[in-house]
Design an enzyme around this catalytic site. Sequence first.
Site, short mmCIF file in Angstrom:
data_model
loop_
_atom_site.label_atom_id
_atom_site.label_comp_id
_atom_site.label_asym_id
_atom_site.label_seq_id
_atom_site.Cartn_x
_atom_site.Cartn_y
_atom_site.Cartn_z
N LYS A 97 0.79 -1.24 0.00
CA LYS A 97 0.00 0.00 0.00
C LYS A 97 0.82 1.28 0.00
O LYS A 97 0.41 2.29 -0.52
CB LYS A 97 -0.85 -0.02 1.27
CG LYS A 97 -2.27 -0.01 1.01
CD LYS A 97 -3.23 0.14 2.14
CE LYS A 97 -2.99 0.01 3.57
NZ LYS A 97 -4.22 0.09 4.35
N ARG A 151 -0.52 -9.06 29.30
CA ARG A 151 -0.94 -7.75 28.81
C ARG A 151 -2.38 -7.37 29.12
O ARG A 151 -2.69 -6.22 29.41
CB ARG A 151 -0.79 -7.76 27.30
CG ARG A 151 0.09 -6.67 26.85
CD ARG A 151 0.39 -6.85 25.42
NE ARG A 151 1.82 -6.88 25.27
CZ ARG A 151 2.43 -6.94 24.12
NH1 ARG A 151 1.74 -7.00 23.01
NH2 ARG A 151 3.73 -6.93 24.06
N GLU A 165 -0.41 -11.11 10.98
CA GLU A 165 -1.46 -10.60 11.86
C GLU A 165 -2.86 -10.71 11.26
O GLU A 165 -3.85 -10.76 11.99
CB GLU A 165 -1.15 -9.14 12.24
CG GLU A 165 -1.99 -8.67 13.41
CD GLU A 165 -1.54 -7.36 14.01
OE1 GLU A 165 -0.37 -6.97 13.87
OE2 GLU A 165 -2.40 -6.69 14.63
N ARG A 174 -2.58 -12.73 23.17
CA ARG A 174 -1.27 -13.11 22.60
C ARG A 174 -0.14 -12.90 23.60
O ARG A 174 -0.07 -11.86 24.27
CB ARG A 174 -0.99 -12.27 21.36
CG ARG A 174 0.40 -12.48 20.78
CD ARG A 174 0.63 -11.58 19.60
NE ARG A 174 0.59 -10.20 19.95
CZ ARG A 174 1.67 -9.41 20.04
NH1 ARG A 174 2.87 -9.90 19.80
NH2 ARG A 174 1.54 -8.15 20.36
N ASP A 229 -7.55 -4.40 5.86
CA ASP A 229 -7.96 -4.61 4.45
C ASP A 229 -8.06 -6.10 4.09
O ASP A 229 -9.03 -6.53 3.45
CB ASP A 229 -6.93 -3.98 3.49
CG ASP A 229 -6.87 -2.47 3.60
OD1 ASP A 229 -7.74 -1.87 4.26
OD2 ASP A 229 -5.94 -1.88 3.02
P1 FAD Z 1 2.51 -5.93 8.71
O1 FAD Z 1 3.89 -5.90 9.16
O2 FAD Z 1 1.57 -4.99 9.34
O3 FAD Z 1 2.48 -5.70 7.14
C1 FAD Z 1 1.26 -5.51 6.47
C2 FAD Z 1 1.57 -5.06 5.06
O4 FAD Z 1 0.41 -5.11 4.27
C3 FAD Z 1 2.07 -3.63 4.97
O5 FAD Z 1 3.11 -3.61 4.04
C4 FAD Z 1 0.86 -2.87 4.43
O6 FAD Z 1 1.17 -1.70 3.73
C5 FAD Z 1 0.28 -3.92 3.52
N1 FAD Z 1 -1.14 -3.76 3.19
C6 FAD Z 1 -2.19 -3.67 4.02
N2 FAD Z 1 -3.33 -3.58 3.32
C7 FAD Z 1 -2.98 -3.61 2.02
C8 FAD Z 1 -3.71 -3.55 0.81
N3 FAD Z 1 -5.04 -3.41 0.78
N4 FAD Z 1 -3.03 -3.59 -0.35
C9 FAD Z 1 -1.68 -3.69 -0.37
N5 FAD Z 1 -0.93 -3.75 0.75
C10 FAD Z 1 -1.59 -3.72 1.93
N6 FAD Z 1 5.27 -8.21 17.60
C11 FAD Z 1 6.28 -8.93 18.10
O7 FAD Z 1 6.29 -10.16 17.95
N7 FAD Z 1 7.32 -8.33 18.75
C12 FAD Z 1 7.37 -6.98 18.95
O8 FAD Z 1 8.32 -6.47 19.51
C13 FAD Z 1 6.29 -6.19 18.45
N8 FAD Z 1 6.28 -4.86 18.63
C14 FAD Z 1 5.29 -4.11 18.04
C15 FAD Z 1 5.32 -2.72 18.14
C16 FAD Z 1 4.38 -1.95 17.49
C17 FAD Z 1 4.44 -0.44 17.61
C18 FAD Z 1 3.37 -2.57 16.73
C19 FAD Z 1 2.34 -1.75 16.01
C20 FAD Z 1 3.30 -3.95 16.66
C21 FAD Z 1 4.26 -4.73 17.30
N9 FAD Z 1 4.22 -6.13 17.23
C22 FAD Z 1 5.26 -6.86 17.76
C23 FAD Z 1 3.24 -6.81 16.40
C24 FAD Z 1 3.90 -7.16 15.06
O9 FAD Z 1 4.72 -6.09 14.67
C25 FAD Z 1 2.90 -7.44 13.97
O10 FAD Z 1 1.91 -8.31 14.40
C26 FAD Z 1 3.60 -8.08 12.77
O11 FAD Z 1 4.68 -7.28 12.39
C27 FAD Z 1 2.64 -8.25 11.63
O12 FAD Z 1 3.35 -8.59 10.48
P2 FAD Z 1 2.57 -8.81 9.12
O13 FAD Z 1 3.58 -9.14 8.10
O14 FAD Z 1 1.45 -9.74 9.34
O15 FAD Z 1 1.88 -7.38 8.84
C1 SIN Z 2 6.61 -4.39 22.80
O1 SIN Z 2 7.77 -4.20 22.49
O2 SIN Z 2 6.12 -4.09 23.90
C2 SIN Z 2 5.69 -5.02 21.81
C3 SIN Z 2 5.86 -6.46 21.86
C4 SIN Z 2 4.71 -7.16 21.18
O3 SIN Z 2 3.71 -6.54 20.81
O4 SIN Z 2 4.81 -8.37 21.05
#
Ligand code: FAD
Ligand code: SIN
Length: 534
Positions: free
Chosen positions: A35, A288, A373, A384, A221
């Site tokens: 996106k 949490r 996610e 979680r 999405d």
């Molecule tokens: P994402 O990394 O969210 O990637 C989703 C992708 O899909 C993005 O590139 C987005 O642009 C794209 N996308 C979305 N909709 C569309 C569409 N319609 N068309 C095209 N592209 C689209 N988890 C841990 O295990 N450890 C941590 O330390 C941790 N810290 C975190 C800190 C923060 C601030 C946050 C917000 C989350 C954290 N989490 C952590 C949770 C973890 O980061 C996420 O659950 C994980 O990164 C999700 O990965 P993903 O590849 O599923 O999605």
């Molecule tokens: C954090 O660093 O507190 C985020 C860790 C997580 O969401 O798993």
Amino acid sequence: MDNVKTDFLVIGSGIAGLTFALKASRHGKVALVTKKNLAESNTNYAQGGIAAVLGSDDSFEQHEQDTMRVGYDLCHEDAVKILVENGPRMVNELIDFGVRFTKGKEGLDLGREGGHSKRRIAHAEDLTGSEIERALITTVEKSPNIQVFENHMAVDLVTKFKLRPASLKADADDDICYGAYVMDKETGHITPFTAKTTFLATGGLGKVYIYTSNPDIACGDGTAMAYRVGAAVANMEFMQFHPTCLYHPKAKSSLISEAVRGEGVELKLPNGEPFMEKYHEMGSLAPRDIVARAIDHEIKKLGVDSVYLDTTVKEADWFKKRFPHIYSTCMEFGIDPTREMIPVVPAAHYMCGGVITDIDAKTTIPGLFAAGECAHTGVHGANRLASNSLLEAIVFADRAVKNAVAHFNGRREETPEIPAWDIGSAVDADEQVVIHHMWDEIRRLMWNYVGIVRTNKRLARAKNRITLIRQEIEEYYWNFILTPDLLELRNLALCAEIIIDCAMRRKETRGLHYNLDYPNRDDKHFKKDTILFL
Ligand code: FAD
Ligand code: SIN
């Protein structure tokens, strides 16, 4: 651009999408649609790290038990076993891809977070996610088999039943995913992407709530698109609220990692009094859901804006070195964590439910795979365990590749050409402001009525309002030319309604779903997933 044809269509470039793209590219052509720019994702903001059994005092059994205990007996044991047993291998693969985790005296420096009985979090200082994105993107950019489409947004999935409803039979196995319609955000043009297999890696949906740790891309999405084509979704009532986001009027989505508490920093009231021992024997390092509820309770009881993390007890140089990003973010907002306590509040953080997949990342629609996610593998149950989500994303993206390749090789029919997008009689929207108003209304109502503490009355109010808002959005959708904002609003509203529907169905309190009208757990009726499909 004409119809794009590929072997693997990957939607999303967080850890799940990039991992899948890299591995699938060894078997065929990959189109990777994202996106915004490649790095922009929830992954990019991950701080604490990735959980895996890496310490000599740890074991698979202990990581499994911690995951299941924190998940309130809803975790699927087979998925948890796969997650945990693949942990060390996947962390090593990340290292092979070039991720530079922080080193300790012996091997990796392992952090600790809430609910974990051992130190088992591999991290890259406090910027683990952006280091993972950096390494994976560098590798993707070198791969000749991957074509990247930045600033391209998937609009809807295309399936056999959607394309030819007459072929719809009772047996869902007859359906098949053919790819997706994708919008070029710069031109607004929508192109069919035809694929032999489609991998959904669109991440979470924190933007459904007004206060969230998530960046703007997190609008649900993928979950909404999958639901619209009939895929089953589960457990969307389990929205996880992170206990400690920075409280400052200008600090949008700034997280203060749980790893800070893992290093012995305590939560305190404005008068400096610790309070978490009252709520759980693990104090500030309780799971949490418990910490977020305790903070919510104290804030409401005392009528204060926030509680505090007392970082002043740590040695200043150590804090700056261990949490350089958090230190500089606080300083940007005029808070010096080495001298004053950090004000924190809970915010929407992680969706434990999502598109149902089996342990091979297959959704209920053949040819459509999902991980990360947006998926519900059964790993997280009702809550979680911290830092299990990066691990879940990479473990199940890895499994998805093997099964997507098998699907791809075993296909009985050719993928037909997807017809061009038909804009019908849509015209340019007259008032864009309506979109922003509806967006704001949804996010506030979800925070107020479907937040950390729920009641039947609040849920019923939320359901009434979201039903009306969704009707208005559908009118808008069919009458006006689509924009990325309208697409996101439509998805966000559908996800909000699914969360409410799931929450109304679970007539008990369990983990992240806390309903004052059903204050107890009811294993007899609700020790099961909440499953919805169209
Ligand atoms: P994402 O990394 O969210 O990637 C989703 C992708 O899909 C993005 O590139 C987005 O642009 C794209 N996308 C979305 N909709 C569309 C569409 N319609 N068309 C095209 N592209 C689209 N988890 C841990 O295990 N450890 C941590 O330390 C941790 N810290 C975190 C800190 C923060 C601030 C946050 C917000 C989350 C954290 N989490 C952590 C949770 C973890 O980061 C996420 O659950 C994980 O990164 C999700 O990965 P993903 O590849 O599923 O999605
Ligand atoms: C954090 O660093 O507190 C985020 C860790 C997580 O969401 O798993």
